[in-house]
Design an enzyme around this catalytic site. Structure first.
Site, PDB file in Angstrom:
ATOM      1  CD  GLU A   1       0.764  -1.681   8.219  1.00 26.24           C
ATOM      2  OE1 GLU A   1       0.516  -0.956   9.205  1.00 26.24           O
ATOM      3  OE2 GLU A   1       1.157  -1.236   7.128  1.00 26.24           O
TER       4      GLU A   1
ATOM      5  CG  ASP B   1       0.404  -4.055   2.191  1.00 26.93           C
ATOM      6  OD1 ASP B   1       0.309  -4.810   3.158  1.00 26.93           O
ATOM      7  OD2 ASP B   1       1.168  -3.056   2.159  1.00 26.93           O
TER       8      ASP B   1
ATOM      9  CE  LYS C   1       3.185  -5.871   3.832  1.00 30.59           C
ATOM     10  NZ  LYS C   1       2.698  -4.780   4.701  1.00 30.59           N
TER      11      LYS C   1
ATOM     12  CD  GLU D   1       7.950  -0.409   7.578  1.00 25.16           C
ATOM     13  OE1 GLU D   1       6.977  -1.120   7.253  1.00 25.16           O
ATOM     14  OE2 GLU D   1       8.186   0.722   7.090  1.00 25.16           O
TER      15      GLU D   1
ATOM     16  CG  ASP E   1      -0.399  -0.068   2.523  1.00 21.14           C
ATOM     17  OD1 ASP E   1       0.839  -0.161   2.625  1.00 21.14           O
ATOM     18  OD2 ASP E   1      -1.152  -0.020   3.521  1.00 21.14           O
ATOM     19  CB  SER E   2       4.577   1.689  -0.057  1.00 24.41           C
ATOM     20  OG  SER E   2       4.804   0.596  -0.931  1.00 24.41           O
TER      21      SER E   2
HETATM   22  O1  KIV Z   1       3.498  -1.103   1.642  1.00 21.23           O
HETATM   23  C1  KIV Z   1       4.651  -1.539   1.587  1.00 21.23           C
HETATM   24  O2  KIV Z   1       5.376  -1.347   0.615  1.00 21.23           O
HETATM   25  C2  KIV Z   1       5.126  -2.305   2.734  1.00 21.23           C
HETATM   26  C3  KIV Z   1       6.594  -2.486   2.845  1.00 21.23           C
HETATM   27  C4  KIV Z   1       7.170  -1.273   3.464  1.00 21.23           C
HETATM   28  C5  KIV Z   1       6.941  -3.721   3.599  1.00 21.23           C
HETATM   29  O3  KIV Z   1       4.362  -2.694   3.559  1.00 21.23           O
END
Ligand code: KIV
Length: 263
Positions: A114, A83, A112, A181, A44-45
């Site tokens: 968090e 994510d 993924k 992280e 989600d970056s």
């Molecule tokens: O969103 C992302 O790119 C991430 C990485 C920083 C692991 O969660």
């Protein structure tokens, strides 16, 4: 063609060979990463480096699905992790509904989420419903507003013990690997040793089971800020700007196009 990783081969790599994870958001770059990355994370970056927002929180499930499908078109032979964006796994029911949507509408191999001990019940529920889960502990970008910034973890003994509890809870819940992280390197090392599944670090030192970087950071394309943990493997921004300047100069001087570019 390299062999696609599986949950089994990812788990088996612990203690054998460090895992390489990289983010990608589209087919163009994913195709370039496929040969060397063990896993591609549609992070989600993308909300920051692709969409230009100041944090990840406004990424939507629909956007993650769109980008996961784009990545899948470029990297047909890669293990893909989508994510789950902020707000899509607030409880077990929502998490499962949204994860099923990702699995039905994309070829993602895993999702993924968090969170550590506090999210273990959700991870367990997803895993018991055939959703492969990659955990994410330590600094949680989706908590940036509630924590008032990006805070490095593992600085106190209390945080160290919590991180170990988080890792163990994520493992026990059934995750096949996890990202750690922004954690002090010695603590990240201890966390990695405390579980049997791979712990993939970002900004957490070298003594973990693999590394993940955001591709636009490591290619030097994202110029807003560069965290200390990022190594720029090329100066992408300078290269791109200079190429576009050359193009603009040649258009203005009518040096481009030449006969070889003309029908
Ligand atoms: O969103 C992302 O790119 C991430 C990485 C920083 C692991 O969660």
């Amino acid at each position: 063609m390299t062999k696609k990783m599986t949950i089994t081969s990812i788990k088996k790599s612990k203690g054998v060979s460090p895992l390489v994870m990289i983010t990608a958001y589209d087919a163009l770059f994913a195709r370039l990463f496929e040969t060397d990355a063990d896993m591609i994370l549609i992070g989600d970056s993308l909300n920051m480096s692709f969409a230009g927002k100041s944090d990840t929180l406004s990424a939507t499930l629909e956007q993650m699905i769109y980008h996961t499908n784009a990545v899948a078109m470029g990297a047909k032979n890669s293990f893909l992790i989508c994510d789950m964006p902020f707000g899509t796994y607030v409880n077990k029911k929502e998490a499962l509904k949204n994860a099923i949507k990702v699995f039905q509408e994309t070829p993602a191999d895993a999702i993924k989420i968090e969170g550590g001990e506090d999210r273990a019940d959700i991870i367990e529920y997803l895993c018991s419903n055939q959703i492969a889960v990659c955990g994410h502990i330590g600094l949680l970008p989706q908590a940036v507003r509630s924590e008032g910034g990006y805070k490095i973890k593992g600085k106190t003994d209390e945080e160290r013990l919590q991180l170990i509890r988080d890792a163990k809870a994520v493992e026990k819940a059934g995750a096949f690997c996890m990202v750690i992280e922004g954690v002090k390197a010695d603590v990240a090392c201890e966390v990695a040793k405390s579980v049997e599944i791979p712990v993939i670090g970002i900004g957490s030192g070298k003594d973990v089971d693999g590394q993940v970087l955001v591709f636009s950071d490591m290619l030097g394309l994202f110029e807003e800020f560069t965290p200390k943990f990022v190594k720029k493997y090329m100066d992408g921004a300078t290269l791109v700007k200079s190429a576009v300047k050359n193009y603009a100069d040649e258009v203005k001087s009518r040096e481009f196009p030449q006969d070889i570019h003309t029908y």
